[in-house]
Design a protein around this motif. Structure first.
Motif, short mmCIF file in Angstrom:
data_model
loop_
_atom_site.label_atom_id
_atom_site.label_comp_id
_atom_site.label_asym_id
_atom_site.label_seq_id
_atom_site.Cartn_x
_atom_site.Cartn_y
_atom_site.Cartn_z
N ARG A 232 0.82 -1.21 0.00
CA ARG A 232 0.00 0.00 0.00
C ARG A 232 0.85 1.26 0.00
N ASP A 233 1.98 1.23 0.72
CA ASP A 233 2.90 2.38 0.68
C ASP A 233 3.42 2.60 -0.73
N VAL A 234 3.77 1.50 -1.39
CA VAL A 234 4.24 1.62 -2.78
C VAL A 234 3.13 2.16 -3.67
N ALA A 235 1.89 1.67 -3.43
CA ALA A 235 0.76 2.15 -4.23
C ALA A 235 0.50 3.63 -4.02
N ARG A 236 0.84 4.14 -2.80
CA ARG A 236 0.66 5.57 -2.54
C ARG A 236 1.77 6.42 -3.13
N GLY A 237 2.79 5.78 -3.70
CA GLY A 237 3.85 6.55 -4.34
C GLY A 237 5.22 6.41 -3.71
N ARG A 238 5.31 5.65 -2.60
CA ARG A 238 6.62 5.45 -1.98
C ARG A 238 7.35 4.30 -2.67
N PHE A 239 7.86 4.60 -3.85
CA PHE A 239 8.49 3.56 -4.65
C PHE A 239 9.86 3.16 -4.10
N ASP A 240 10.39 3.93 -3.13
CA ASP A 240 11.67 3.56 -2.53
C ASP A 240 11.51 2.58 -1.38
N ARG A 241 10.26 2.24 -1.05
CA ARG A 241 9.99 1.32 0.06
C ARG A 241 10.35 -0.11 -0.35
N SER A 242 11.28 -0.70 0.39
CA SER A 242 11.68 -2.08 0.07
C SER A 242 10.70 -3.05 0.71
N LEU A 243 10.34 -4.10 -0.02
CA LEU A 243 9.37 -5.09 0.46
C LEU A 243 10.13 -6.33 0.91
N THR A 244 10.42 -6.39 2.21
CA THR A 244 11.09 -7.55 2.80
C THR A 244 10.29 -8.01 4.00
N VAL A 245 10.01 -9.30 4.08
CA VAL A 245 9.26 -9.87 5.20
C VAL A 245 9.97 -11.13 5.67
N THR A 246 9.66 -11.52 6.91
CA THR A 246 10.14 -12.79 7.46
C THR A 246 9.00 -13.78 7.44
N GLY A 247 9.33 -15.03 7.65
CA GLY A 247 8.30 -16.05 7.66
C GLY A 247 8.66 -17.23 6.77
#
Length: 526
Positions: A232-247
């Protein structure tokens, strides 16, 4: 310094959500199966001890007490009969015998699996039999006159025998009471164990539920929520947000794929920004070029026309005044100059008309093509009459477009059809119209000289001529202007390659607006 993961942690990190779920479900089912087995055993144990106390120990003690009571009743009856000789005292004795038999019938199966109980019962039966044989039997069978005498002789023996019998019954009841007390204690312990076990089972089930919830939160819902928030952050325009998760591995792979998509979008956005900047530059260049073209058109229509008219006028004056006075070569040169000036003027006018398409005349409205065709035929009436052309047409509709441009379209197409006729036959021209969705498909077909297949695309290019100006006059702009007009109206135009003989130009125009008037009536004009 970061801690190096152990081989076990490295192996677990490769587990997917499905594998974690399978292992978790299997472990939970195993724990529940163990807990269920323990609960079942506790219930079975409690039931067994309850059965032992209720169905064996307590009934055995009651039956022993009843046996003792029946023997005491017998002893009381025999003693009363022996002292008084009255037969009424034998009634308790006889009832005691029945009660003794019933008590023994009840007591024997209850003690069948109790060696100590069987031994105590055997001792009681043996002593009771001795007492019956030595005392109760002889006294109960004696007459009233003899019984007192026999009772007096056997009083001491009877008392001693019955005391031993009483002591045996007391031992039996003591043993039975002890066993019932022990069984009751075991039952209480089993109930306590059962209660603690079920409490433990409930605690373990609650703990398993908490562990499952926490595992689902950390392993599935938590990473998915984190990934969703990042997306959602990326969809709002924060294209510098890295998508990393654990699990689990598959969720990490999903996050990696989404992050790869984000990086691709960032790259495409940067490329799009660069392309947009280039397009803005090209748009500025195009706007500047259009401005220069408009300036050129203004100059051509005003500044170039005046000197060209002077050249044409004075060459024509030279031709009229000195024609025939000079030699033949001079007359030829003057003719060339007049013809060149006239053709230059026609060419400039055609270029001006070509440049004005979509720029000067741009008023879309409902256009009655029947009226436009009539006007074009009126303008070409002299050429039609000289060539002997016959022009027919289908019912023509009302379309949406610019009246001036559509008039130029029809006049150019009909003029070409008349001009490029075959010298062997009179021109026959037909205009057809057919509806195709939200457009009309038109065709202008003739029986003229035709166009070779290799030139059917080139004829729509500016200044493309297939014949010399001596054979067919013109500037080579007509079909190029037709193409520009049709495309400006969001239509298409081309040559029908299957039409023989002659040429058929096929083009489309948008249908009229909803409130457009009906098409004109069909007609035929020679």
């Amino acid at each position: 310094m970061s801690r190096k993961p152990s081989p076990a942690e490295g192996a677990l990190s490769a587990w997917t959500t499905r594998r974690w779920l399978r292992v978790g479900v299997a472990t939970t089912l195993l724990v529940l199966a163990v807990l269920g087995s323990m609960g079942t055993w506790a219930m079975w144990r409690t039931s067994q001890l309850t059965t032992q106390v209720v169905d064996r120990r307590s009934p055995a003690l009651v039956a022993s007490i009843r046996l003792e009571a029946s023997l005491i009743n017998q002893e009381t009856g025999i003693r009363g009969y022996g002292l008084s000789g009255r037969a009424a005292f034998l009634e308790p004795y006889r009832q005691g015998l029945k009660d003794e038999a019933a008590a023994l019938t009840r007591l024997r199966p209850l003690l069948s699996r109790d060696p100590q109980g069987r031994a105590d019962l055997a001792a009681v039966e043996r002593l009771a039999g001795t007492w019956h044989d030595r005392v109760a039997g002889p006294l109960s069978s004696a007459t009233a006159g003899e019984v007192v005498k026999i009772a007096g002789a056997r009083t001491a023996e009877g008392k001693a025998t019955f005391d031993r019998l009483r002591a045996a019954m007391t031992r039996q009841q003591t043993h039975l009471e002890a066993r019932r007390t022990g069984a009751s204690g075991d039952l209480r312990d089993a109930i306590t164990l059962r209660n603690w076990m079920f409490t433990g089972i409930a605690v373990v089930i609650l703990l398993v539920a908490v562990l499952v919830f926490e595992g689902m939160r950390r392993g599935i819902t938590g990473p998915i929520s984190t990934l969703g928030a990042a997306a959602r952050d990326v969809a709002r325009g924060r294209f510098d947000r890295s998508l990393t998760v654990t699990g689990p591995a598959d969720l990490r792979q999903l996050a990696s794929d989404v992050d790869l998509m984000r990086r691709r979008l960032v790259a495409e956005l940067e490329s799009s920004e660069a392309s947009r900047g280039l397009l803005d530059e090209q748009a500025a260049d195009l706007k500047r070029s259009n401005t220069e073209l408009e300036q050129f058109a203004y100059v051509a229509s005003h500044d170039l026309q005046e000197p060209l008219r002077k050249v044409s006028s004075f060459t024509q004056l030279l031709q009229r005044r000195y024609g025939g006075q000079l030699d033949e070569r001079a007359d030829q040169y003057i003719g060339f100059a007049v013809d060149g000036a006239n053709r230059m003027q026609v060419l400039i006018n055609d270029l001006l008309a070509f440049s004005r398409v979509g720029r000067v005349h741009n008023e879309h409205q409902s256009v009655d093509l029947q009226r436009v065709l009539d006007d074009a035929l009126g303008n070409l009436s002299m050429a039609i009459e000289e060539s002997g052309a016959e022009i027919t047409h289908d019912p023509l509709p009302t379309v949406s477009g610019d009246t001036t441009q559509l008039s130029m379209l029809w006049q150019n197409l009909l003029s070409n059809a008349v001009k490029f006729h075959s010298p062997d036959r009179a021109p026959r021209i037909h205009v057809s119209a057919a509806a195709e969705g939200d457009h009309w498909r038109f065709a202008v077909g003739d029986n003229g000289i035709g166009i070779e297949p290799e030139f059917q695309e080139k004829v729509f290019i500016l200044f493309q001529r297939l014949h010399t100006k001596d054979a067919y006059p013109g500037t080579g702009i007509g079909l190029a202007m037709c193409k520009k007009i049709v495309e400006f109206h969001d239509g298409t135009i081309g040559i029908d390659p299957d039409h023989r003989p002659g040429t058929r130009v096929v083009f489309t125009l948008p249908s009229a607006l909803p409130d457009a008037p009906d098409a004109a009536d069909p007609g035929t004009r020679p």
